[in-house]
Write an enzyme that holds these catalytic residues in place. Sequence first.
Site, short mmCIF file in Angstrom:
data_model
loop_
_atom_site.label_atom_id
_atom_site.label_comp_id
_atom_site.label_asym_id
_atom_site.label_seq_id
_atom_site.Cartn_x
_atom_site.Cartn_y
_atom_site.Cartn_z
N ASN A 94 4.75 -32.77 31.28
CA ASN A 94 3.41 -32.89 30.70
C ASN A 94 3.61 -33.12 29.21
OD1 ASN A 94 0.85 -32.66 29.69
ND2 ASN A 94 0.56 -30.50 30.25
N LYS A 132 1.52 -33.75 27.04
CA LYS A 132 0.36 -33.31 26.23
C LYS A 132 0.03 -34.43 25.22
CE LYS A 132 1.52 -28.59 27.29
NZ LYS A 132 1.47 -27.19 26.96
N HIS A 145 -5.82 -27.92 33.37
CA HIS A 145 -4.81 -27.28 32.51
C HIS A 145 -5.51 -26.24 31.63
CE1 HIS A 145 -1.74 -26.70 29.46
NE2 HIS A 145 -0.88 -27.18 30.34
N GLU A 150 -5.28 -25.61 28.63
CA GLU A 150 -5.75 -26.14 27.34
C GLU A 150 -7.09 -26.85 27.51
OE1 GLU A 150 -2.11 -28.21 26.52
OE2 GLU A 150 -1.12 -26.28 26.26
N GLU A 157 0.61 -21.55 35.78
CA GLU A 157 1.00 -21.55 34.38
C GLU A 157 0.36 -20.35 33.68
OE1 GLU A 157 2.22 -25.83 33.14
OE2 GLU A 157 0.16 -25.49 32.58
N GLY A 209 4.03 -22.69 25.75
CA GLY A 209 4.37 -23.05 24.36
C GLY A 209 4.76 -21.85 23.51
N SER A 218 6.99 -22.54 29.26
CA SER A 218 8.29 -22.37 28.61
C SER A 218 9.46 -22.51 29.58
CB SER A 218 8.35 -21.03 27.87
OG SER A 218 7.35 -20.99 26.86
P1 13P Z 1 5.55 -25.50 27.64
O1 13P Z 1 6.64 -25.89 28.61
O2 13P Z 1 5.65 -26.20 26.34
O3 13P Z 1 5.43 -24.01 27.54
O4 13P Z 1 4.17 -26.02 28.30
C1 13P Z 1 3.91 -25.74 29.62
C2 13P Z 1 2.71 -26.48 30.04
O5 13P Z 1 1.61 -26.22 29.59
C3 13P Z 1 2.90 -27.58 31.00
O6 13P Z 1 1.70 -28.05 31.47
#
Ligand code: 13P
Length: 247
Positions: free
Chosen positions: A9, A11, A94, A96, A165, A171, A209
């Site tokens: 992803n 982002k 997601h 976010e 997640e 992150g 992560s």
């Molecule tokens: P990270 O791997 O950067 O923690 O992000 C995970 C994520 O949100 C994947 O969709």
Amino acid sequence: MKKKLIAGNWKMNGSLAANEKLIAEILAAKPGVAADVAVCVPAPYLQQVSALLAGSSVDLGAQDVSAHEAGAYTGEASAQMLKEFAVRYAIIGHSERRQYHGETDESIAAKAQAALKAGICPIVCVGESLEEREAGHTEEVVRRQLAAVVHTNGHCISEIVVAYEPRWAIGTGKTATPEQAQEVHAALRAQLRLATAHADRIRILYGGSMNAANAAVLLAQPDIDGGLIGGAALKAVDFLKIVEAAQ
Ligand code: 13P
């Protein structure tokens, strides 16, 4: 045995030049044989990355999809539009998007339906906040989030991918322990078994992560069928190590 799925992803990261380099480095390793591999890219780069991936064993994903088919929905992209760029997966719900764009269990369920209707596999994200975990509400939260998608779905639920997640792991460099992740994955699997006879076919990914160092132990858990990778998906060497750990 079902193949594991490792999906990057990206982002809101990338540029025409950076994408070209990253995809070239990924494709040079010829991944996507023992495990399925996908990259979920920002909408403006779908056309570019679709062309770069053409004929390869790496699939293309989007990071969102509209619940609507067409019309006055400024800023949105329909599943049919994504389909024109050979998009196979769409990340939906997601954390976010739940956090910054007010997405709800209901709007996420509608998006999942729209994706399935167009033949795109939704990667449905669920996950609890730190407060919810500390209050002992993890299972209740993820079960509610998944139930919205499972119960409103007219299409075959066995065609979705689920991604667990935990929000506190995204992150932050804090990963759920393999035991913590497996416990939630097993609960999600049990919920899917009540909805379909094909629950064992559904891939439940872990995200938060996940990196080259911790992927193997997470992916060794019986109900962890792959990963949704954020930061580590932006470096070919790290992403490829995770793909290798999934074989
Ligand atoms: P990270 O791997 O950067 O923690 O992000 C995970 C994520 O949100 C994947 O969709």
